[in-house]
Design a protein around this motif. Structure first.
Motif, PDB file in Angstrom:
ATOM      1  N   SER A 158       2.613  -1.771  -5.099  1.00 38.17           N
ATOM      2  CA  SER A 158       3.517  -2.839  -4.672  1.00 38.17           C
ATOM      3  C   SER A 158       3.414  -2.969  -3.159  1.00 38.17           C
ATOM      4  O   SER A 158       2.685  -2.217  -2.507  1.00 38.17           O
ATOM      5  CB  SER A 158       4.961  -2.500  -5.070  1.00 38.17           C
ATOM      6  OG  SER A 158       5.351  -1.253  -4.509  1.00 38.17           O
ATOM      7  N   TRP A 159       4.149  -3.927  -2.598  1.00 43.23           N
ATOM      8  CA  TRP A 159       4.296  -3.928  -1.139  1.00 43.23           C
ATOM      9  C   TRP A 159       5.605  -3.232  -0.809  1.00 43.23           C
ATOM     10  O   TRP A 159       6.675  -3.618  -1.284  1.00 43.23           O
ATOM     11  CB  TRP A 159       4.328  -5.338  -0.544  1.00 43.23           C
ATOM     12  CG  TRP A 159       4.782  -5.260   0.899  1.00 43.23           C
ATOM     13  CD1 TRP A 159       4.160  -4.587   1.916  1.00 43.23           C
ATOM     14  CD2 TRP A 159       5.989  -5.798   1.461  1.00 43.23           C
ATOM     15  NE1 TRP A 159       4.896  -4.689   3.076  1.00 43.23           N
ATOM     16  CE2 TRP A 159       6.024  -5.427   2.827  1.00 43.23           C
ATOM     17  CE3 TRP A 159       7.029  -6.558   0.951  1.00 43.23           C
ATOM     18  CZ2 TRP A 159       7.056  -5.796   3.678  1.00 43.23           C
ATOM     19  CZ3 TRP A 159       8.063  -6.925   1.785  1.00 43.23           C
ATOM     20  CH2 TRP A 159       8.061  -6.548   3.145  1.00 43.23           C
ATOM     21  N   GLY A 160       5.501  -2.201   0.010  1.00 45.66           N
ATOM     22  CA  GLY A 160       6.679  -1.475   0.432  1.00 45.66           C
ATOM     23  C   GLY A 160       6.583  -1.092   1.899  1.00 45.66           C
ATOM     24  O   GLY A 160       5.495  -0.817   2.414  1.00 45.66           O
ATOM     25  N   GLY A 161       7.737  -1.037   2.538  1.00 52.21           N
ATOM     26  CA  GLY A 161       7.794  -0.680   3.948  1.00 52.21           C
ATOM     27  C   GLY A 161       8.756   0.458   4.230  1.00 52.21           C
ATOM     28  O   GLY A 161       9.298   0.548   5.336  1.00 52.21           O
ATOM     29  N   GLY A 162       8.972   1.312   3.216  1.00 49.43           N
ATOM     30  CA  GLY A 162       9.868   2.441   3.421  1.00 49.43           C
ATOM     31  C   GLY A 162      11.309   1.997   3.586  1.00 49.43           C
ATOM     32  O   GLY A 162      11.778   1.063   2.947  1.00 49.43           O
TER      33      GLY A 162
END
Length: 260
Positions: A158-162
Motif C-alpha cells: 500500500s502507500w503508507g507514511g508511518g
C-alpha cells in the motif's frame, strides 16, 4: 514501435519491431536488473504486457521512449512472488483501440509505475514513504491490487507514511483529462489495533479547486463524486485520523473519467 531488451550494462539481448504491435520472446529468464526499452510515437498511448503476474497496463508517454528496469532483491516484495521469475520471456507492446482510450475508465491504473519520475503516466508519488520500503511506495496504490486486511509485502502492499501528520499523495496524468469520480480504498488491518482509518482529508485539483472529503474505514471504497473537472494532476493531503499512534494507509485509488 520497437522493443529492446538489454542487460544492466546496456548489452543487447534481443530487439523486435512492429507497426501496431510488437512481441519479444526469449527462451531464457530475466537477468539481474535487465532493462526494457520501448520506443513508440511521442504523446501517445501504449499497452504493455510484461509478465503474466503483472496486470497489463495502458500508459501515456510524452517522449515516446519508455524504460523499465526489472526490479530485484527487496523491491520484488511489492510484486507477486512469481513475477519476473519465468524461464521464458514474453513482452508484448501494442497500440490500444480508440474505443478503449475514449471510454470512461479508471485513469489512475498503472501496474508499471515506479517510485521516481518515469516519463510515462499515470504516475504516483508521495512526500513520505515508510522507512523507504518498496511495499509502502505510492505506486502500490495504483497497481490494481486491492487487499486491505493486512500490511507489508504483496499482496498487502500500500502507500503508507508511518505516523506522520503531513502526508501528501500526488497522482499525475501527464496530460489533461476530465474526471468526475474518485474511489479510495483504505487499508484495513485492524487486527491488534495496527490500523485506524483516516477520517478526513483534502483533495486538491490542478485547476486550483479543493474539496474536503470524509472517509469511512470500511472495506468498501469511499466514493467521491463531483462535477467533471479538467485536470493534469490531483493531490490528497491534510489527512486526519482519530488516534495518532495507529497507522493509516491507502491500498488503492481509482480515478474515473475520460480523455479530453
Amino acid at each position: 514501435m520497437n522493443i529492446k531488451l538489454t542487460d544492466r550494462l546496456g548489452m543487447l539481448r534481443k530487439e523486435v519491431s512492429g507497426n501496431t504491435e510488437a512481441l519479444l520472446t526469449l527462451n531464457s529468464p530475466f537477468g539481474f536488473e535487465d532493462e526494457i526499452h520501448i520506443k513508440t510515437t511521442p504523446k501517445s498511448f501504449v499497452t504493455i504486457e510484461l509478465d503474466k503476474y503483472i496486470k497489463p497496463a495502458t500508459i501515456y508517454t510524452i517522449s515516446g521512449n519508455i524504460k523499465y528496469v526489472i526490479p530485484v532483491n527487496w523491491k520484488l516484495k511489492a510484486y507477486h512472488p512469481d513475477a519476473f521469475t519465468q524461464e521464458d520471456i514474453a513482452i508484448k507492446v501494442s497500440i490500444p483501440s480508440n474505443n478503449f482510450i475514449n471510454s470512461r475508465r479508471n485513469l489512475a491504473f498503472n501496474s508499471l509505475d515506479k517510485r521516481w519520475d518515469t516519463g510515462y503516466f499515470p504516475h504516483a508519488s508521495a512526500n513520505v514513504v515508510t522507512r523507504d520500503e518498496p511495499w509502502f511506495e505510492a505506486k502500490n496504490a495504483i497497481d490494481g491490487v486491492i487487499n486491505q486486511d493486512g500490511h507489508g509485502v504483496y499482496p498487502y502492499h500500500s502507500w503508507g507514511g508511518g505516523l506522520r501528520e503531513d502526508l501528501e499523495f500526488t497522482l499525475e496524468f501527464g496530460r489533461t483529462v476530465v474526471i468526475d469520480e474518485i474511489r479510495l480504498y483504505l487499508r484495513a488491518d485492524f487486527k491488534d489495533n495496527h490500523d485506524i482509518h483516516w477520517e478526513s482529508g483534502v483533495l486538491e485539483f490542478s485547476d486550483g479547486h479543493e474539496m474536503s472529503v470524509k472517509m469511512t474505514g470500511t472495506k468498501e471504497a469511499d466514493c467521491i463524486t463531483f462535477e467533471p473537472r479538467k485536470v493534469t494532476w490531483i493531490k490528497l493531503h491534510h489527512l486526519k485520523r482519530e488516534i495518532s499512534a495507529a497507522f493509516s494507509a491507502l491500498t488503492q485509488i481509482e480515478v474515473f473519467g475520460n480523455e479530453v
